[in-house]
Scaffold this motif. Structure first.
Motif, PDB file in Angstrom:
ATOM      1  N   LYS A 179      54.146  12.519 -85.474  1.00 45.76           N
ATOM      2  CA  LYS A 179      54.013  11.408 -86.408  1.00 45.76           C
ATOM      3  C   LYS A 179      53.376  11.932 -87.689  1.00 45.76           C
ATOM      4  CE  LYS A 179      52.529   6.623 -86.328  1.00 45.76           C
ATOM      5  NZ  LYS A 179      51.825   5.614 -85.530  1.00 45.76           N
ATOM      6  N   ALA A 180      54.031  11.620 -88.813  1.00 49.65           N
ATOM      7  CA  ALA A 180      53.497  12.031 -90.116  1.00 49.65           C
ATOM      8  C   ALA A 180      52.381  11.081 -90.521  1.00 49.65           C
ATOM      9  CB  ALA A 180      54.608  12.022 -91.160  1.00 49.65           C
ATOM     10  N   THR A 190      55.888   8.001 -90.240  1.00 45.27           N
ATOM     11  CA  THR A 190      57.253   8.402 -89.907  1.00 45.27           C
ATOM     12  C   THR A 190      57.254   9.255 -88.645  1.00 45.27           C
ATOM     13  OG1 THR A 190      57.768   8.468 -92.257  1.00 45.27           O
ATOM     14  CG2 THR A 190      59.315   9.549 -90.787  1.00 45.27           C
ATOM     15  N   LEU A 191      58.192   8.964 -87.721  1.00 42.57           N
ATOM     16  CA  LEU A 191      58.326   9.761 -86.506  1.00 42.57           C
ATOM     17  C   LEU A 191      59.323  10.887 -86.739  1.00 42.57           C
ATOM     18  CD1 LEU A 191      58.407   7.001 -83.756  1.00 42.57           C
ATOM     19  CD2 LEU A 191      56.508   8.468 -84.404  1.00 42.57           C
ATOM     20  N   ILE A 224      53.009  18.345 -95.777  1.00 40.43           N
ATOM     21  CA  ILE A 224      53.163  17.229 -94.835  1.00 40.43           C
ATOM     22  C   ILE A 224      52.481  17.620 -93.541  1.00 40.43           C
ATOM     23  CG2 ILE A 224      54.807  15.797 -93.571  1.00 40.43           C
ATOM     24  CD1 ILE A 224      56.860  16.560 -95.771  1.00 40.43           C
ATOM     25  N   GLU A 225      51.597  16.755 -93.045  1.00 44.98           N
ATOM     26  CA  GLU A 225      50.923  17.015 -91.802  1.00 44.98           C
ATOM     27  C   GLU A 225      51.515  16.131 -90.706  1.00 44.98           C
ATOM     28  OE1 GLU A 225      46.483  16.979 -89.851  1.00 44.98           O
ATOM     29  OE2 GLU A 225      46.706  17.218 -91.997  1.00 44.98           O
ATOM     30  N   LEU A 226      51.864  16.759 -89.594  1.00 44.30           N
ATOM     31  CA  LEU A 226      52.420  16.054 -88.439  1.00 44.30           C
ATOM     32  C   LEU A 226      51.494  16.223 -87.248  1.00 44.30           C
ATOM     33  CD1 LEU A 226      56.074  17.425 -88.722  1.00 44.30           C
ATOM     34  CD2 LEU A 226      55.230  15.273 -89.609  1.00 44.30           C
ATOM     35  N   GLN A 269      48.272  23.778 -81.662  1.00 39.47           N
ATOM     36  CA  GLN A 269      48.527  23.171 -80.364  1.00 39.47           C
ATOM     37  C   GLN A 269      49.002  21.723 -80.462  1.00 39.47           C
ATOM     38  OE1 GLN A 269      45.310  23.495 -77.625  1.00 39.47           O
ATOM     39  NE2 GLN A 269      46.527  22.847 -75.896  1.00 39.47           N
ATOM     40  N   ASP A 270      48.459  20.924 -81.382  1.00 44.79           N
ATOM     41  CA  ASP A 270      48.841  19.518 -81.454  1.00 44.79           C
ATOM     42  C   ASP A 270      49.214  19.038 -82.853  1.00 44.79           C
ATOM     43  OD1 ASP A 270      46.347  19.627 -82.557  1.00 44.79           O
ATOM     44  OD2 ASP A 270      45.582  17.863 -81.525  1.00 44.79           O
ATOM     45  N   SER A 271      49.430  19.959 -83.796  1.00 49.69           N
ATOM     46  CA  SER A 271      49.809  19.535 -85.149  1.00 49.69           C
ATOM     47  C   SER A 271      50.700  20.583 -85.823  1.00 49.69           C
ATOM     48  CB  SER A 271      48.572  19.279 -86.007  1.00 49.69           C
ATOM     49  OG  SER A 271      47.872  20.482 -86.227  1.00 49.69           O
ATOM     50  N   ILE A 272      51.389  20.123 -86.859  1.00 48.73           N
ATOM     51  CA  ILE A 272      52.238  20.991 -87.669  1.00 48.73           C
ATOM     52  C   ILE A 272      51.919  20.712 -89.127  1.00 48.73           C
ATOM     53  CG2 ILE A 272      54.600  21.562 -88.356  1.00 48.73           C
ATOM     54  CD1 ILE A 272      55.519  20.616 -85.616  1.00 48.73           C
ATOM     55  N   HIS A 273      51.696  21.767 -89.910  1.00 46.70           N
ATOM     56  CA  HIS A 273      51.497  21.651 -91.349  1.00 46.70           C
ATOM     57  C   HIS A 273      52.742  22.214 -92.023  1.00 46.70           C
ATOM     58  CE1 HIS A 273      47.281  20.537 -90.944  1.00 46.70           C
ATOM     59  NE2 HIS A 273      47.187  21.488 -90.018  1.00 46.70           N
ATOM     60  N   LEU A 274      53.544  21.323 -92.615  1.00 49.93           N
ATOM     61  CA  LEU A 274      54.763  21.714 -93.317  1.00 49.93           C
ATOM     62  C   LEU A 274      54.465  21.873 -94.789  1.00 49.93           C
ATOM     63  CD1 LEU A 274      57.586  19.454 -91.874  1.00 49.93           C
ATOM     64  CD2 LEU A 274      57.675  21.904 -92.124  1.00 49.93           C
ATOM     65  N   MET A 275      54.878  22.997 -95.349  1.00 49.11           N
ATOM     66  CA  MET A 275      54.674  23.238 -96.769  1.00 49.11           C
ATOM     67  C   MET A 275      55.997  23.603 -97.416  1.00 49.11           C
ATOM     68  SD  MET A 275      51.221  25.406 -96.207  1.00 49.11           S
ATOM     69  CE  MET A 275      51.777  25.927 -94.616  1.00 49.11           C
ATOM     70  N   GLN A 276      56.338  22.884 -98.476  1.00 47.89           N
ATOM     71  CA  GLN A 276      57.537  23.187 -99.247  1.00 47.89           C
ATOM     72  C   GLN A 276      57.181  23.013-100.720  1.00 47.89           C
ATOM     73  OE1 GLN A 276      60.972  20.711 -98.510  1.00 47.89           O
ATOM     74  NE2 GLN A 276      62.354  22.332 -99.147  1.00 47.89           N
ATOM     75  N   GLY A 277      57.056  24.135-101.411  1.00 48.97           N
ATOM     76  CA  GLY A 277      56.600  24.080-102.797  1.00 48.97           C
ATOM     77  C   GLY A 277      55.176  23.543-102.852  1.00 48.97           C
ATOM     78  N   ASN A 278      54.956  22.491-103.649  1.00 52.06           N
ATOM     79  CA  ASN A 278      53.634  21.875-103.750  1.00 52.06           C
ATOM     80  C   ASN A 278      53.433  20.756-102.727  1.00 52.06           C
ATOM     81  OD1 ASN A 278      52.953  23.538-105.868  1.00 52.06           O
ATOM     82  ND2 ASN A 278      53.743  22.109-107.410  1.00 52.06           N
ATOM     83  N   ASN A 279      54.457  20.424-101.954  1.00 53.63           N
ATOM     84  CA  ASN A 279      54.368  19.348-100.967  1.00 53.63           C
ATOM     85  C   ASN A 279      53.826  19.864 -99.642  1.00 53.63           C
ATOM     86  OD1 ASN A 279      55.581  17.558-102.791  1.00 53.63           O
ATOM     87  ND2 ASN A 279      57.630  18.144-102.096  1.00 53.63           N
TER      88      ASN A 279
END
Length: 144
Positions: free
Chosen positions: A71-72, A76-77, A137-139, A125-135
């Protein structure tokens, strides 16, 4: 008219007698088997997060797929599938009918890094940090 009735009544009677049900049921039907599946995390405890995992083996080559729902921060799922084959490890992120497939490029004790072009994902283990350019997103893993 009497001849028709005399011909129809025995036919109905014979069909009712021949269609008698047996208590054993249909012997040609194979009963379905049910099994319970529990997903365990690395420390052996049952994981309460919605996760599914499968391991397949073809010609001695094992492929492991693990699917998680994240979940972001905006609610958002996102469905994330981790796939490990003898050749490579990938992570696919699916949201809004779009799928991004990132390849594993490195790992440390606490996180694994997946990249594709300008997109980088750091998985803990329980999260994802997405990075694209300056954006960024933590999931977070979620229960459904």
């Amino acid at each position: 008219m009497k001849k028709i009735i005399l011909a129809v009544v025995p036919a109905i009677f014979l069909s009712l007698v021949n269609c008698k049900k047996s208590e054993g049921g249909n012997k040609e039907v194979i009963e379905s088997e049910s099994s319970e599946t529990s997903v365990e995390n690395n420390n052996g405890k049952i994981d309460s997060v919605s996760t599914s995992s499968s391991i397949t083996e073809v010609n001695g080559q094992k492929t492991e797929k693990t699917s998680n729902i994240y979940k972001a921060t905006d609610g958002t799922l996102v469905k994330v599938i981790f796939e490990t084959t003898p050749k490579e490890s990938t992570m696919s992120i699916r949201n809004n009918n779009k799928t991004f497939i990132l390849k594993k490029t490195g790992s440390t004790a606490n996180e694994t890094i997946y990249t594709k072009e300008d997109m980088t994902a750091k998985v803990t283990q329980d999260s994802i940090h997405l990075m694209q350019g300056n954006n960024i997103i933590e999931l977070k893993k979620t229960k459904i």
